[in-house]
Design a protein around this motif. Structure first.
Motif, short mmCIF file in Angstrom:
data_model
loop_
_atom_site.label_atom_id
_atom_site.label_comp_id
_atom_site.label_asym_id
_atom_site.label_seq_id
_atom_site.Cartn_x
_atom_site.Cartn_y
_atom_site.Cartn_z
N UNK A 8 10.30 7.49 1.74
CA UNK A 8 9.98 6.07 1.70
C UNK A 8 8.56 5.80 1.25
N UNK A 9 7.61 6.56 1.80
CA UNK A 9 6.20 6.39 1.42
C UNK A 9 6.01 6.72 -0.06
N UNK A 10 6.61 7.82 -0.52
CA UNK A 10 6.47 8.21 -1.93
C UNK A 10 7.14 7.20 -2.85
N UNK A 11 8.25 6.61 -2.42
CA UNK A 11 8.89 5.60 -3.25
C UNK A 11 7.99 4.38 -3.41
N UNK A 12 7.38 3.93 -2.32
CA UNK A 12 6.47 2.79 -2.42
C UNK A 12 5.28 3.11 -3.31
N UNK A 13 4.79 4.33 -3.22
CA UNK A 13 3.68 4.75 -4.07
C UNK A 13 4.10 4.79 -5.54
N UNK A 14 5.29 5.30 -5.80
CA UNK A 14 5.79 5.36 -7.18
C UNK A 14 5.95 3.97 -7.78
#
Length: 522
Positions: A8-14
């Protein structure tokens, strides 16, 4: 901790990193699709005109190879026919760029190793990249469904889901390729080659059959999209092909990702020579970009051959349709229909070549942010000399691909070699202005350098959709291509041909001055 921890965190960052790229590409794709019904209504407003169009497409194998077969005479079906292949290809390009950027690019730069040292699962980055591509394709599908619902809700849903299916299929293709190679550049090239093969298979199949039934068409995901038949008795079961292919490829990508170390690949990069041809910064730039130049050169030559082969049949396809003739003339100038078609097609290739020059110039940005430029500049190599090598490849490469496009037109058309070559080469001043602007952004504000993609996409949109929508003159003049003479057929105007290169030199010079004075970014 599971293998998906931190997704989830990496998706928001992407999504934050792609807050410009994804909206720009999705908006261009959606506008291209949604502007088409009104355009086609103006072109083929009567049943007899639409019936004549269906007959011309059914009997013209070259146009079927370029666009595909048409299955119904409704505006929705004609829209799916006219832009389906290209909208699907654009969705595929967007998806593969997003996935490679957030997988192999991250590993190549070393950022993925830093991320993996935290509480992040082994497959979280790959999952986040695929979800980011999924968000892009979902938004595109929603826009298409909402915009075309007036032409038929079922057809709009089928078309939107088909475009999203093509995008996700190539997203998972890129996910597999990213596991196989150590280079993000090579990963993008291989994924793009798969897309090119899909286009060629579909074109070969459609040229042999007027109903999409060829086995070659069914071997291509772009062929699946047209055989979904939006607005023409939809074949909903074709969506199962997309779902199955996406599922299988995703499983393969996940399996490969679990079997290798971060930064490694199943196809290691072959080490190159340390001397000889790589003795200068320019030679290194050529070595790094020669694959891209070769790919673009081959693509432009083949595109020229295809468009040149279509030239003789354009008069039959347009027939007595004055609206279609006017669009060609707005794109290609007030001249004979054949000259207007040639001018519009060479102009379109010029617009696409602007994407090449942006990508080639931004290779400087990639070398800098990946820290590969720093050790090179620590040696007795000046910044301007280092940059000059890449800029030579960018600007001379654009001249090469337009020259090859002209030769392709000459081969396909078989006559008027000189005027066609001139029509292709006259696009260079506008292409170089886009390249100069990219150098300016990179040199003065490297964080804003990727915004050059937005400029190139905006120019492409103005040149592609503007004439079809009969956009005001001041809108068309926002693009440097709007000031070029319309060759062949139109009169030669030397003022823009001389002013635009001077502007490109000024922009590039200002960018190089900024590069010379600022700190390197990491």
């Amino acid at each position: 901790m599971t293998s998906l921890t931190g997704t989830g965190v990496l998706l928001r960052f992407s999504l934050r990193r792609d807050r410009v790229l994804i909206p720009a590409w999705v908006a261009v794709n959606a506008l291209m699709v949604l502007s088409m019904p009104n355009t086609l209504k103006g072109l083929y407003g009567t049943e007899s005109e639409r019936a004549d169009l269906l007959h011309q497409v059914a009997t013209n194998a070259s146009f079927r190879a370029l666009i595909g077969p048409v299955f119904d005479d409704s505006l929705g079906a004609l829209t799916a026919w006219r832009v389906g292949v290209y909208a699907g290809a654009l969705a595929a390009v967007t998806s593969l760029l997003v996935v490679v950027r957030h997988t192999r690019d991250e590993e190549e730069s070393g950022r993925q190793e830093l991320i993996a040292s935290g509480a992040v699962g082994r497959r979280a980055s790959l999952t986040a990249a695929l979800l980011a591509a999924g968000v892009a394709n979902a938004v595109l599908a929603l826009l298409v469904v909402a915009g075309l619902a007036g032409q038929g809700a079922a057809g709009a849903l089928a078309f939107g889901l088909g475009l999203a299916g093509v995008g996700m299929l190539f997203a998972t293709t890129a996910a597999i390729v990213a596991q196989l190679t150590e280079s993000a550049r090579l990963a993008r090239g291989l994924a793009a080659a798969v897309l090119g093969a899909a286009f060629v298979l579909r074109a070969a199949g459609d040229s042999a059959s007027d109903d999409g039934s060829s086995a070659l068409t069914w071997l291509s995901p772009l062929g699946w999209l047209e055989n979904l038949r939006p607005f023409a008795d939809e074949r909903w079961w074709v969506l199962l092909l997309f779902a199955s292919a996406v599922g299988v490829q995703a499983l393969v990508a996940y399996e490969l990702a679990g079997r290798r170390d971060v930064g490694m690949s199943f196809l290691p990069t072959r080490p190159g020579p340390a001397a000889g041809r790589l003795g200068t910064a320019g030679a290194l730039a050529w070595r790094l970009q020669r694959g891209a130049v070769l790919g673009w050169s081959v693509g432009f030559f083949l595109a020229g051959v295809v468009y040149g082969g279509l030239t003789d049949g354009v008069a039959d396809l347009v027939g007595d349709n004055e609206n279609a003739r006017e669009i060609f003339e707005r794109m290609g100038g007030q001249s004979g229909l054949t000259d207007a078609f040639l001018a519009s097609m060479t102009g379109m290739l010029g617009l696409i070549a602007a994407l090449y020059v942006v990508a080639s110039v931004l290779r400087l940005h990639g070398e800098e942010t990946s820290a590969r430029a720093e050790p090179l500049l620590a040696a007795p190599v000046g910044r301007l000399r280092w940059a000059a090598g890449h800029l030579t490849v960018a600007f001379a490469g654009s001249a090469l691909i337009m020259l090859l496009a002209g030769l392709g037109f000459a081969v396909g058309y078989g006559r008027e070699v000189g005027p066609i070559l001139g029509a292709c080469l006259v696009q260079l001043p506008a292409i170089w202005v886009i390249g100069g602007l990219t150098v300016l952004l990179y040199g003065l504000a490297p964080r804003l350098a990727p915004a050059a993609w937005g400029v190139a996409v905006a120019v492409l949109l103005i040149g592609w959709v503007g004439p079809a929508l009969d956009a005001p003159r001041f809108v068309l003049d926002l693009s440097p291509f709007g000031h070029l003479p319309k060759l062949p057929g139109g009169g030669m105007e030397w003022r823009p041909v001389l002013v635009l290169p001077a502007l490109a030199v000024a922009l590039a010079g200002a960018g190089l001055a900024g590069l010379r004075r600022r700190d390197l970014t990491t």
